[in-house]
Design a protein around this motif. Structure first.
Motif, mmCIF file in Angstrom:
data_model
loop_
_atom_site.group_PDB
_atom_site.id
_atom_site.type_symbol
_atom_site.label_atom_id
_atom_site.label_comp_id
_atom_site.label_asym_id
_atom_site.label_seq_id
_atom_site.Cartn_x
_atom_site.Cartn_y
_atom_site.Cartn_z
ATOM 1 N N ARG A 293 0.826 -1.215 0.000
ATOM 2 C CA ARG A 293 0.000 0.000 0.000
ATOM 3 C C ARG A 293 0.857 1.261 0.000
ATOM 4 O O ARG A 293 0.408 2.324 -0.414
ATOM 5 C CB ARG A 293 -0.900 0.016 1.226
ATOM 6 C CG ARG A 293 -1.932 -1.073 1.207
ATOM 7 C CD ARG A 293 -2.789 -1.021 2.437
ATOM 8 N NE ARG A 293 -3.687 -2.162 2.493
ATOM 9 C CZ ARG A 293 -4.242 -2.618 3.577
ATOM 10 N NH1 ARG A 293 -3.990 -2.024 4.728
ATOM 11 N NH2 ARG A 293 -5.041 -3.650 3.541
ATOM 12 N N LEU A 294 2.074 1.160 0.493
ATOM 13 C CA LEU A 294 2.937 2.337 0.577
ATOM 14 C C LEU A 294 3.605 2.687 -0.747
ATOM 15 O O LEU A 294 4.001 3.829 -0.950
ATOM 16 C CB LEU A 294 4.021 2.107 1.636
ATOM 17 C CG LEU A 294 3.553 2.072 3.082
ATOM 18 C CD1 LEU A 294 4.729 1.785 4.002
ATOM 19 C CD2 LEU A 294 2.897 3.382 3.461
ATOM 20 N N PHE A 295 3.732 1.730 -1.641
ATOM 21 C CA PHE A 295 4.447 1.997 -2.895
ATOM 22 C C PHE A 295 3.813 3.124 -3.716
ATOM 23 O O PHE A 295 4.525 4.026 -4.163
ATOM 24 C CB PHE A 295 4.595 0.728 -3.720
ATOM 25 C CG PHE A 295 5.586 -0.244 -3.138
ATOM 26 C CD1 PHE A 295 6.812 0.174 -2.659
ATOM 27 C CD2 PHE A 295 5.277 -1.584 -3.075
ATOM 28 C CE1 PHE A 295 7.716 -0.712 -2.119
ATOM 29 C CE2 PHE A 295 6.176 -2.483 -2.538
ATOM 30 C CZ PHE A 295 7.399 -2.048 -2.057
ATOM 31 N N PRO A 296 2.501 3.152 -3.928
ATOM 32 C CA PRO A 296 1.937 4.286 -4.684
ATOM 33 C C PRO A 296 2.148 5.624 -3.978
ATOM 34 O O PRO A 296 2.427 6.636 -4.626
ATOM 35 C CB PRO A 296 0.443 3.961 -4.782
ATOM 36 C CG PRO A 296 0.343 2.508 -4.538
ATOM 37 C CD PRO A 296 1.483 2.140 -3.655
ATOM 38 N N ILE A 297 2.076 5.626 -2.659
ATOM 39 C CA ILE A 297 2.283 6.864 -1.909
ATOM 40 C C ILE A 297 3.718 7.341 -2.068
ATOM 41 O O ILE A 297 3.977 8.531 -2.284
ATOM 42 C CB ILE A 297 1.915 6.660 -0.422
ATOM 43 C CG1 ILE A 297 0.423 6.366 -0.301
ATOM 44 C CG2 ILE A 297 2.316 7.865 0.409
ATOM 45 C CD1 ILE A 297 -0.006 5.933 1.083
ATOM 46 N N ILE A 298 4.660 6.417 -1.984
ATOM 47 C CA ILE A 298 6.071 6.775 -2.134
ATOM 48 C C ILE A 298 6.341 7.311 -3.535
ATOM 49 O O ILE A 298 7.055 8.307 -3.704
ATOM 50 C CB ILE A 298 6.964 5.561 -1.812
ATOM 51 C CG1 ILE A 298 6.868 5.231 -0.323
ATOM 52 C CG2 ILE A 298 8.406 5.809 -2.236
ATOM 53 C CD1 ILE A 298 7.536 3.938 0.071
ATOM 54 N N ILE A 299 5.759 6.684 -4.535
ATOM 55 C CA ILE A 299 5.963 7.137 -5.910
ATOM 56 C C ILE A 299 5.411 8.542 -6.100
ATOM 57 O O ILE A 299 6.066 9.402 -6.703
ATOM 58 C CB ILE A 299 5.323 6.141 -6.904
ATOM 59 C CG1 ILE A 299 6.104 4.838 -6.885
ATOM 60 C CG2 ILE A 299 5.251 6.718 -8.306
ATOM 61 C CD1 ILE A 299 5.454 3.713 -7.651
ATOM 62 N N VAL A 300 4.225 8.814 -5.564
ATOM 63 C CA VAL A 300 3.636 10.150 -5.680
ATOM 64 C C VAL A 300 4.502 11.173 -4.958
ATOM 65 O O VAL A 300 4.745 12.275 -5.478
ATOM 66 C CB VAL A 300 2.184 10.147 -5.133
ATOM 67 C CG1 VAL A 300 1.655 11.565 -4.966
ATOM 68 C CG2 VAL A 300 1.288 9.343 -6.047
ATOM 69 N N SER B 132 8.148 15.697 -5.196
ATOM 70 C CA SER B 132 9.425 16.284 -4.781
ATOM 71 C C SER B 132 10.241 16.690 -6.001
ATOM 72 O O SER B 132 10.867 17.757 -6.005
ATOM 73 C CB SER B 132 10.225 15.289 -3.946
ATOM 74 O OG SER B 132 9.523 14.936 -2.793
ATOM 75 N N ALA B 133 10.242 15.859 -7.029
ATOM 76 C CA ALA B 133 11.003 16.183 -8.238
ATOM 77 C C ALA B 133 10.418 17.415 -8.921
ATOM 78 O O ALA B 133 11.166 18.299 -9.372
ATOM 79 C CB ALA B 133 11.000 14.978 -9.186
ATOM 80 N N PHE C 37 10.991 25.108 -7.848
ATOM 81 C CA PHE C 37 11.350 25.985 -6.735
ATOM 82 C C PHE C 37 12.801 25.842 -6.298
ATOM 83 O O PHE C 37 13.237 26.531 -5.398
ATOM 84 C CB PHE C 37 10.442 25.699 -5.526
ATOM 85 C CG PHE C 37 8.975 25.873 -5.834
ATOM 86 C CD1 PHE C 37 8.476 27.106 -6.227
ATOM 87 C CD2 PHE C 37 8.123 24.804 -5.744
ATOM 88 C CE1 PHE C 37 7.144 27.257 -6.509
ATOM 89 C CE2 PHE C 37 6.773 24.934 -6.034
ATOM 90 C CZ PHE C 37 6.283 26.178 -6.419
ATOM 91 N N GLY C 38 13.546 24.991 -6.918
ATOM 92 C CA GLY C 38 14.902 24.724 -6.497
ATOM 93 C C GLY C 38 15.915 25.746 -6.974
ATOM 94 O O GLY C 38 17.055 25.754 -6.533
ATOM 95 N N LYS C 39 15.532 26.627 -7.843
ATOM 96 C CA LYS C 39 16.478 27.603 -8.389
ATOM 97 C C LYS C 39 16.708 28.757 -7.469
ATOM 98 O O LYS C 39 16.020 29.228 -6.721
ATOM 99 C CB LYS C 39 15.980 28.106 -9.739
ATOM 100 C CG LYS C 39 15.985 26.999 -10.770
ATOM 101 C CD LYS C 39 15.514 27.545 -12.101
ATOM 102 C CE LYS C 39 15.519 26.401 -13.096
ATOM 103 N NZ LYS C 39 15.120 26.807 -14.402
#
Length: 67
Positions: A46-53, A58-59, A65-67
């Motif tokens: 169940r955690l895999f889809p959450i981690i992918i999102v 984050s990417a 916003f990383g600049k």
């Protein structure tokens, strides 16, 4: 070298009839009796889809916003 299976007409007929027979639910295959086949999956699936999102968000956030 000939590697084909050579079956007689009777063997071929038994094979085809075996493929056409419906599944026998009263006498299931041995795998059906295994407890892991009956229990629902548990764990981190169940955690895999959450981690992918979260990784994708984050990417995207880092890209904008990383600049």
């Amino acid at each position: 070298m000939d590697t084909r299976d050579s079956k007689s007409r009777e063997e071929e007929k038994r094979h085809v009839m075996g493929q056409r027979m419906p599944e026998d639910y009263e006498h299931p295959e041995p795998d059906e009796d295994q407890p892991e086949a009956k229990s629902p999956p548990s764990g981190m699936y169940r955690l895999f889809p959450i981690i992918i999102v979260l990784v994708l968000l984050s990417a995207v956030a880092f890209h904008y916003f990383g600049k």
